[in-house]
Scaffold this active site. Structure first.
Site, PDB file in Angstrom:
ATOM      1  N   TYR A  68       0.821  -1.126   0.605  1.00 34.85           N
ATOM      2  CA  TYR A  68      -0.306  -0.107   0.490  1.00 34.85           C
ATOM      3  C   TYR A  68       0.833   1.446  -0.054  1.00 34.85           C
ATOM      4  O   TYR A  68       0.498   2.365  -0.448  1.00 34.85           O
ATOM      5  CB  TYR A  68      -1.056  -0.088   1.289  1.00 34.85           C
ATOM      6  CG  TYR A  68      -2.183  -0.518   0.869  1.00 34.85           C
ATOM      7  CD1 TYR A  68      -1.900  -1.469   0.505  1.00 34.85           C
ATOM      8  CD2 TYR A  68      -3.297   0.004   1.233  1.00 34.85           C
ATOM      9  CE1 TYR A  68      -3.231  -2.839   0.891  1.00 34.85           C
ATOM     10  CE2 TYR A  68      -4.367  -0.670   1.279  1.00 34.85           C
ATOM     11  CZ  TYR A  68      -4.733  -2.187   0.879  1.00 34.85           C
ATOM     12  OH  TYR A  68      -6.082  -3.254   0.880  1.00 34.85           O
ATOM     13  N   ASP A 109      -6.352  -7.391   4.783  1.00 35.30           N
ATOM     14  CA  ASP A 109      -7.094  -6.602   4.054  1.00 35.30           C
ATOM     15  C   ASP A 109      -8.295  -7.464   3.530  1.00 35.30           C
ATOM     16  O   ASP A 109      -9.147  -8.076   2.965  1.00 35.30           O
ATOM     17  CB  ASP A 109      -6.951  -5.607   2.887  1.00 35.30           C
ATOM     18  CG  ASP A 109      -8.208  -4.839   1.758  1.00 35.30           C
ATOM     19  OD1 ASP A 109      -8.933  -4.517   2.649  1.00 35.30           O
ATOM     20  OD2 ASP A 109      -7.806  -4.978   0.257  1.00 35.30           O
TER      21      ASP A 109
HETATM   22  C1  IPM Z   1     -10.669  -1.892   4.694  1.00 35.36           C
HETATM   23  C2  IPM Z   1     -11.238  -1.141   3.224  1.00 35.36           C
HETATM   24  C3  IPM Z   1      -9.578   0.439   2.687  1.00 35.36           C
HETATM   25  C4  IPM Z   1      -7.812  -0.832   2.689  1.00 35.36           C
HETATM   26  C5  IPM Z   1      -9.310   0.966   0.865  1.00 35.36           C
HETATM   27  C6  IPM Z   1     -10.350   1.287   1.546  1.00 35.36           C
HETATM   28  C7  IPM Z   1      -8.665   1.651   0.588  1.00 35.36           C
HETATM   29  O1  IPM Z   1     -11.061  -1.706   2.296  1.00 35.36           O
HETATM   30  O2  IPM Z   1     -10.854  -0.983   4.943  1.00 35.36           O
HETATM   31  O3  IPM Z   1     -10.240  -2.887   4.283  1.00 35.36           O
HETATM   32  O4  IPM Z   1      -8.070  -1.546   1.288  1.00 35.36           O
HETATM   33  O5  IPM Z   1      -7.614  -0.735   3.618  1.00 35.36           O
HETATM   34 MG    MG Z   2     -11.040  -4.023   3.005  1.00 31.48          MG
END
Ligand code: IPM
Ligand code: MG
Length: 354
Positions: free
Chosen positions: A142, A246
């Site tokens: 990320y 995630d």
């Molecule tokens: C989560 C969401 C987020 C992530 C998105 C909205 C960026 O999916 O909080 O799990 O990927 O972390």
């Molecule tokens: Mg998520």
């Protein structure tokens, strides 16, 4: 106790579900003699629309001077299908996590007995499942750089980076969570293929002697994806990197029967943030049909985080009562049975506390 809570309702159903959580917090304050004050701030698509930035500096300032942050959801379909959009609501969320130092996301998963038959999995598989996913939140793919496209636009790249310091702090937190629970920790990785996973595994092994009471196991992420569905009761605490976390937490959420039930806490530096794990559900926005329970349970985690254990339990009990009495939104209602609106569910839960 006096608590300053930053409210970041965000997009879609965010304002409705955060509104119900505030109703419940107010009931807690009245019943137990606390003073909770709230300050609202913009985040996500609504912040882009208003000021051109998904995480404005004013929002960051409001979060920093608060004792805790209660966050709804972000995301708007008008940005999802536009790969060329320069600013995206999600960038606001990532910047918020990074700048508030929220390196750990705790996503507890428990099955409410009364809802076990709502799960798409067989009741005998999910009954009794109760585990905690600890997701690393400010590293990995990320945030790794470089990230981007080649000049001709035909090649794209992301970078997955983890430093020892990042891995150690999240593993310490996970080991401690395991110590406070059933003393079993599963490190989920892909150490058979990727280098960052091999670093995670090495560090976990080095740290294990500091936590002799915790049974440590390693599991490849593909296998974990299968085991979570096949035998969810096996797990106590799972710790994993950002992207795997995630994916696995969305997968795990189906065990409980509704994504609308799962709260989370993001912790790290000073201020902690509490949010439901579901998204902004834009199709339901403004219809008063979204399930507020995940946000209300996130408020319970907030109370427990600041030491108000009795109050947190009172909120959980009130949610259980609503489920037991069938005061639930349409996602949880049995076929042919009455369902209730977002506000009705919030009012019932708040009433059960007063
Ligand atoms: C989560 C969401 C987020 C992530 C998105 C909205 C960026 O999916 O909080 O799990 O990927 O972390
Ligand atoms: Mg998520």
């Amino acid at each position: 106790m006096e608590l300053k809570i930053a409210l970041l309702p965000g997009d879609g159903i965010g304002p409705e579900i955060v509104g119900e959580a505030v109703r419940v917090l107010d009931a807690v304050a009245a019943r137990y003699g606390h003073t909770f004050t709230y300050e609202k701030a913009l985040v996500g698509a609504c912040a882009i629309d208003a000021v051109g930035d998904p995480y404005p500096a004013e929002t960051h300032a409001v979060c920093c001077k608060s004792d805790a942050v209660l966050f709804g959801a972000i995301g708007d379909p008008k940005y999802d299908n536009d790969p060329n959009a320069k600013v995206r609501p999600e960038q606001g969320l990532l910047r918020m996590r990074k700048s508030l130092g929220l390196f750990a996301n705790l996503r507890p998963l428990a099955v409410f007995d009364a809802l076990a038959d709502r799960s798409p999995l067989k009741t005998e598989i999910v009954k009794g499942a109760d585990f905690l996913c600890v997701r690393e939140l400010t590293g990995g793919m990320y945030f790794g750089r470089p990230q981007g496209r080649s000049e001709d636009g035909n090649t794209a790249y992301d970078t997955c980076v983890y430093t020892r310091e990042e891995v150690e702090r999240i593993l310490h937190l996970a080991f401690k969570q395991a110590q406070a629970r059933r003393k079993h920790l599963t490190v989920v990785d892909k150490a058979n293929v990727i280098a960052t996973s091999r670093l995670w595994r090495q560090i976990a092994k080095e740290m294990a002697p500091q936590y002799p009471d915790v049974e440590l196991e390693f599991m490849f992420v593909d296998n974990a994806a299968m085991q979570i569905i096949q035998r969810p009761t096996h797990f106590d605490v799972i710790v994993t990197e950002n992207l795997f976390g995630d994916i696995l937490t969305d997968e795990a959420s189906v065990i409980s029967g509704s994504l609308g039930m799962l709260p989370s806490a993001s912790v790290g530096a000073e201020v902690a943030l509490f949010e439901p794990i579901h998204g902004s559900y834009p199709q339901a926005a403004g219809k008063n049909i979204a399930n507020p329970m995940a946000t209300i349970l996130s408020a319970a985690m907030l109370l427990e985080h600041v030491g108000l254990r009795t109050e947190g339990k009172a909120v959980r009990d009130a949610v259980s009562k609503a489920i037991a009495e069938g005061i639930v939104t349409e996602d949880l209602a049995n076929q042919g049975e009455k369902s209730y609106s977002t506000t009705q569910v919030g009012e019932f839960i708040a009433g059960a506390i007063e």
